[in-house]
Design a protein around this motif. Structure first.
Motif, PDB file in Angstrom:
ATOM      1  N   THR A   5       0.844  -1.186   0.000  1.00 40.60           N
ATOM      2  CA  THR A   5       0.000   0.000   0.000  1.00 40.60           C
ATOM      3  C   THR A   5       0.882   1.238   0.000  1.00 40.60           C
ATOM      4  OG1 THR A   5      -1.641  -1.204   1.267  1.00 40.60           O
ATOM      5  CG2 THR A   5      -1.853   1.177   1.197  1.00 40.60           C
ATOM      6  N   LYS A  25     -10.298  -0.038   1.090  1.00 36.88           N
ATOM      7  CA  LYS A  25     -10.118  -1.392   1.628  1.00 36.88           C
ATOM      8  C   LYS A  25      -9.231  -1.360   2.869  1.00 36.88           C
ATOM      9  CE  LYS A  25     -10.678  -3.693  -2.802  1.00 36.88           C
ATOM     10  NZ  LYS A  25     -10.025  -4.509  -3.832  1.00 36.88           N
ATOM     11  N   ALA A  83      -8.774   1.611  -3.528  1.00 31.23           N
ATOM     12  CA  ALA A  83      -7.771   0.740  -2.911  1.00 31.23           C
ATOM     13  C   ALA A  83      -7.580   1.107  -1.449  1.00 31.23           C
ATOM     14  CB  ALA A  83      -6.450   0.846  -3.666  1.00 31.23           C
ATOM     15  N   HIS A 118      -9.204   5.167  -8.541  1.00 30.05           N
ATOM     16  CA  HIS A 118      -8.614   3.854  -8.250  1.00 30.05           C
ATOM     17  C   HIS A 118      -7.896   3.866  -6.904  1.00 30.05           C
ATOM     18  CE1 HIS A 118      -6.685   0.023  -8.761  1.00 30.05           C
ATOM     19  NE2 HIS A 118      -5.507   0.579  -8.601  1.00 30.05           N
ATOM     20  N   GLU A 119      -7.159   4.923  -6.642  1.00 32.05           N
ATOM     21  CA  GLU A 119      -6.440   4.996  -5.379  1.00 32.05           C
ATOM     22  C   GLU A 119      -7.394   5.073  -4.201  1.00 32.05           C
ATOM     23  OE1 GLU A 119      -5.755   7.013  -7.949  1.00 32.05           O
ATOM     24  OE2 GLU A 119      -3.768   6.362  -8.574  1.00 32.05           O
TER      25      GLU A 119
END
Length: 112
Positions: A63, A81, A78, A74-75
């Motif tokens: 990460t 999560k 991610a 997208h970041e």
């Protein structure tokens, strides 16, 4: 060995953190020591029970946080999560820590 963090590893890291830190705190309460020794012991325990498990099992080594991580779609997905795994870690640590603290209080009442 590359550990892939997921919700299960986050929950286990939370339980590990609570068990370790509650135990270290109880041990330090029973053993009088100097302030410096207590602080060094706490930092060592924090490394073993908090920083290393959170880094490997909750956040993950792959990460990458940048200053503008929230701008890209997208970041942000991610990192969402990672935030969810942090919440699982926190909830697991809270539940296990409360149960251990209650168990210690019951044992202390029975002993005295």
């Amino acid at each position: 060995m590359n550990v892939i963090p997921n919700y299960r590893t986050a929950a286990l890291a939370g339980a590990w953190c609570a068990i370790g830190m509650v135990s270290i705190e109880a041990w330090q309460d029973l053993h009088a020591q100097s302030v410096i020794a207590g602080n060094v012991g706490f930092l060592g325990a924090a490394a073993v029970f908090f920083f290393v498990p959170v880094f490997f099992f909750v956040i993950g080594r792959d990460t990458q946080f940048t200053r503008t991580w929230f701008l890209g779609r997208h970041e942000a997905q991610a990192h969402a999560k990672v935030v969810k795994r942090m919440l699982v870690w926190f909830f697991s640590a809270s539940v296990v820590g409360v149960m251990l603290s209650l168990a210690q209080a019951v044992v202390a009442m029975l002993v005295s």
